[in-house]
Design a protein around this motif. Structure first.
Motif, PDB file in Angstrom:
ATOM      1  N   GLN A   8      88.868  13.099   1.579  1.00 10.72           N
ATOM      2  CA  GLN A   8      89.709  13.098   0.379  1.00 10.72           C
ATOM      3  C   GLN A   8      89.640  14.447  -0.330  1.00 10.72           C
ATOM      4  OE1 GLN A   8      87.811   9.683  -1.385  1.00 10.72           O
ATOM      5  NE2 GLN A   8      89.605   8.373  -1.027  1.00 10.72           N
ATOM      6  N   PHE A  12      92.640  16.925  -1.198  1.00  8.95           N
ATOM      7  CA  PHE A  12      92.917  17.272  -2.594  1.00  8.95           C
ATOM      8  C   PHE A  12      92.880  18.785  -2.819  1.00  8.95           C
ATOM      9  CE2 PHE A  12      90.846  13.042  -4.139  1.00  8.95           C
ATOM     10  CZ  PHE A  12      91.879  12.332  -3.559  1.00  8.95           C
ATOM     11  N   MET A  18      99.744  16.139  -7.467  1.00  5.75           N
ATOM     12  CA  MET A  18      99.000  15.246  -8.341  1.00  5.75           C
ATOM     13  C   MET A  18      99.798  14.797  -9.551  1.00  5.75           C
ATOM     14  SD  MET A  18      95.402  15.661 -10.289  1.00  5.75           S
ATOM     15  CE  MET A  18      94.343  14.292  -9.938  1.00  5.75           C
ATOM     16  N   LEU A  45      86.682  16.519  -8.587  1.00  6.53           N
ATOM     17  CA  LEU A  45      88.094  16.805  -8.781  1.00  6.53           C
ATOM     18  C   LEU A  45      88.325  17.069 -10.271  1.00  6.53           C
ATOM     19  CD1 LEU A  45      91.043  16.769  -7.660  1.00  6.53           C
ATOM     20  CD2 LEU A  45      91.034  14.296  -8.116  1.00  6.53           C
ATOM     21  N   LEU A  71      97.642  11.398  -5.589  1.00  2.00           N
ATOM     22  CA  LEU A  71      97.343  12.710  -5.023  1.00  2.00           C
ATOM     23  C   LEU A  71      97.190  12.569  -3.526  1.00  2.00           C
ATOM     24  CD1 LEU A  71      96.660  15.718  -5.490  1.00  2.00           C
ATOM     25  CD2 LEU A  71      94.290  15.027  -5.877  1.00  2.00           C
TER      26      LEU A  71
END
Length: 129
Positions: A8, A12, A18, A45, A71
């Motif tokens: 992830q 990201f 996002m 994040l 996202l």
């Protein structure tokens, strides 16, 4: 609280899609999704509010501390955690913004005091879809 997976975080780190949706005051209704820049620093994040602490989504995130994000093509239930001023962390987040969004005319304002003061760490609660 769950942790983001390495996969992830890798997604990201390069994704530019996002949307944040903190809950409204009722704590149940999701706010209108707001497109925003995001960066990964370490295993976390982060996002910053373009309009600083006056941003509506930031005010909701700070008050409700929960909502959703979309996202990397997925939607997640999350918690929003405004960060406490920390020069080393702030510098690392600014550096990540500089690398990810290099060349954008919108980058310099995101490194200014207003957005920096409205930096939020986003933590995973559970995957929605």
């Amino acid at each position: 609280m769950s942790q983001w997976t390495k996969t992830q975080l890798a997604t990201f780190a390069t994704a530019d899609d996002m949307h944040v949706s903190p809950f409204y005051d009722d704590g149940k209704t999701l706010g209108t999704p707001t497109w925003i820049w995001s960066v990964v620093v370490g295993d976390d994040l982060y996002v910053r509010a373009w309009n600083g602490q006056q941003s509506r989504w930031y005010q909701s995130a700070k008050k409700q501390r929960a909502g959703q994000i979309t996202l990397g093509g997925q939607t997640f239930d999350v918690s929003y955690n405004p960060i406490v001023a920390d020069n080393q962390l702030t510098a690392a987040i600014s550096s990540a913004y500089g690398k990810k969004y290099a060349g954008s005319p919108y980058l310099p304002p995101m490194l200014a005091a207003g957005p920096v003061s409205a930096t939020v760490r986003i933590d995973l609660k559970a995957r929605v879809n």
